[in-house]
Design an enzyme around this catalytic site. Sequence first.
Site, PDB file in Angstrom:
ATOM      1  N   ASP A  98      -7.846  25.897  18.201  1.00  0.00           N
ATOM      2  CA  ASP A  98      -8.935  25.761  17.645  1.00  0.00           C
ATOM      3  C   ASP A  98      -9.782  26.262  17.625  1.00  0.00           C
ATOM      4  O   ASP A  98     -10.146  27.367  18.054  1.00  0.00           O
ATOM      5  CB  ASP A  98      -9.305  25.319  19.270  1.00  0.00           C
ATOM      6  N   ASP A 199     -13.614  22.255  15.544  1.00  0.00           N
ATOM      7  CA  ASP A 199     -14.733  21.396  16.241  1.00  0.00           C
ATOM      8  C   ASP A 199     -15.529  21.455  15.694  1.00  0.00           C
ATOM      9  O   ASP A 199     -16.201  22.068  14.760  1.00  0.00           O
ATOM     10  CB  ASP A 199     -15.248  22.780  17.092  1.00  0.00           C
ATOM     11  N   GLU A 241     -12.415  17.874  13.238  1.00  0.00           N
ATOM     12  CA  GLU A 241     -12.791  16.920  14.182  1.00  0.00           C
ATOM     13  C   GLU A 241     -14.633  16.260  13.199  1.00  0.00           C
ATOM     14  O   GLU A 241     -15.811  17.052  13.208  1.00  0.00           O
ATOM     15  CB  GLU A 241     -13.671  17.257  15.768  1.00  0.00           C
ATOM     16  N   HIS A 315      -8.941  15.964  25.084  1.00  0.00           N
ATOM     17  CA  HIS A 315     -10.259  16.411  25.992  1.00  0.00           C
ATOM     18  C   HIS A 315     -11.237  15.708  26.326  1.00  0.00           C
ATOM     19  O   HIS A 315     -11.949  16.397  27.373  1.00  0.00           O
ATOM     20  CB  HIS A 315      -9.898  17.655  26.178  1.00  0.00           C
ATOM     21  N   ASP A 316     -11.911  15.270  25.401  1.00  0.00           N
ATOM     22  CA  ASP A 316     -13.371  14.428  25.510  1.00  0.00           C
ATOM     23  C   ASP A 316     -13.558  13.419  25.598  1.00  0.00           C
ATOM     24  O   ASP A 316     -14.583  12.338  25.854  1.00  0.00           O
ATOM     25  CB  ASP A 316     -13.883  14.701  24.095  1.00  0.00           C
TER      26      ASP A 316
HETATM   27  C1  NOJ Z   1     -16.023  18.939  20.420  1.00  0.00           C
HETATM   28  C2  NOJ Z   1     -15.307  19.240  21.871  1.00  0.00           C
HETATM   29  O1  NOJ Z   1     -14.041  19.124  21.711  1.00  0.00           O
HETATM   30  C3  NOJ Z   1     -16.067  19.608  22.842  1.00  0.00           C
HETATM   31  O2  NOJ Z   1     -14.978  19.047  23.771  1.00  0.00           O
HETATM   32  C4  NOJ Z   1     -17.594  20.284  23.146  1.00  0.00           C
HETATM   33  O3  NOJ Z   1     -17.529  20.098  24.616  1.00  0.00           O
HETATM   34  C5  NOJ Z   1     -17.874  19.985  21.429  1.00  0.00           C
HETATM   35  N1  NOJ Z   1     -17.624  20.697  20.732  1.00  0.00           N
HETATM   36  C6  NOJ Z   1     -18.720  21.790  22.051  1.00  0.00           C
HETATM   37  O4  NOJ Z   1     -18.046  22.465  21.276  1.00  0.00           O
END
Ligand code: NOJ
Length: 547
Positions: A98, A199, A241, A315-316
């Site tokens: 990541d 990210d 992302e 995970h989000d």
């Molecule tokens: C996206 C990540 O997937 C998330 O978990 C994170 O809180 C934010 N970016 C900030 O890095």
Amino acid sequence: MQEKWWHQSVVYQIYPRSFQDSDGDGIGDLQGIISRLDYLENLGIDVIWLSPVYQSPNDDNGYDISDYQDIHPDFGTMADMDELIEEAKKRNIHIVMDLVVNHTSDEHPWFIEARKSKDNPYRDYYIWRDPVDGKEPNDLRSAFSGSAWQLDEETGQYFLHLFSKRQPDLNWENETVRQEVYNMMNFWIDKGIGGFRMDVIDLIGKLPDQKITGNGPKLHEYLQEMNRESFGKADLLTVGETWGATPEIAKLYSNPARKELSMVFQFEHVGLDQQEGKDKWDLKELSIPELKKVLSKWQVSLDNEGWNSLFWNNHDLPRIVSRWGNDKEYRIESAKMFAILLHMMKGTPYIFQGEEIGMTNYPLKDISEANDIETLNMYYERLEEGYRKEEIIESINAKGRDNARRPMQWDDSEQAGFSAGMSWLPVHPNHKEINVSESLADEQSIFYCYKKLIQLRKENPIVIYGSYTLLLEDDPNIFAYIRAYEGKRWLVCANFSEKVQNLQLTEKQSINYPIIQNYSRKQYDLADLTLEPYETFVVDLNPEKEI
Ligand code: NOJ
């Protein structure tokens, strides 16, 4: 289109805190992951995307990095990391790291220096502005509630943080910052990793004074530079992302001719159960025709100028089986439906840990059970704005990030086989029934459905390169499409509802034996078929021989 190894791959995302603890401290770690590599090899995946394992004060569970070239002691050491890369390689599994470079932690030495004084050499590594009328420079908001500007009392200036105030944004306009990032990436590439998941990469070209955050004017220039200076020399998987991507934007990132990334995560489908113009917590019911429209648009529009990544979970996000499926009486059927629908599409599929055994959301009764910073900040902000507690908890249970972050359910023991100690986030009580051990022992389990899907992808180029045509576009419950390749045609068909549905296709043949299915039906008479709740199947429309 030139073939790439990652066109044929399936990625498995590990959230290290919650995957497997090896030393009894209640937090997952690298040795824990190593001990589960045989399980992942059995599932058949090719790549692990590892959420951050770097040094971090854990304000945002590792997405706030204080040293990009060191491992957090909770997870182990750099020697453990090297061992993981090595052991994974032995099983033909690549490790994708990541890359969190939109921001650092406020404990990163760069920021510690930067905040010392306005003329510190590191000051310009971050984004600083003078107050305007004694207040924030503008009304930009943080994704984790409140203003995106934080006053640094010592120096009297505000710094930008698009996430928590302990995650200051890096200044990508500064060439030295960019070089530091590329050097760090090369450090990891030299270790033999398989690539990077980037990210919120769409934010690095931001122009905060114009309130432009995503898709800033220099974004693609930076990514082309990054490609030249780091991974372009190696044959790696890179996935960005990009919350705001449309298919046109995705082509800018992933058209091989532009030399940027392999692919991006787009989130258009993820936003379909949220009210227009509001944020993720403002729920609305999902429309199946809308979902079909969005996913199908992505299937057809990238063509040879880009590549899709396919996912329901990460995970989000909440667990898809709880969110859009039925995690009670049709948990197994609906989990398999999601798996089949996604894995038969064109693109690189991503599985989030536990998805392959149908793990579910964990509903909270009270905010004291929450851990995630986004959830907590939103809760208190909304309380102040006058929302009712029950209403906020309902949104958290539907969409909160802790749902996906509960420990992996390996067996039915007290801590679900995740840890010998007390888990950092309580295990879901349903681990008694839903766990890896059970899944491996049951030939009909969700696990074996995933395993078969992964195998089908490896053995059938139609899955990887076939064209995609949506059928029954306006049908409110049936999700059906055809993949076609070199004279072959596969029909993928799902009843996306918990009621029986009659199927009305123009295809009329009767087909014995499916390629994959989630009910044990022997014959598919396409002219006359009533589908059971969430019933899903794939058949070859012109079988040369019965399988
Ligand atoms: C996206 C990540 O997937 C998330 O978990 C994170 O809180 C934010 N970016 C900030 O890095």
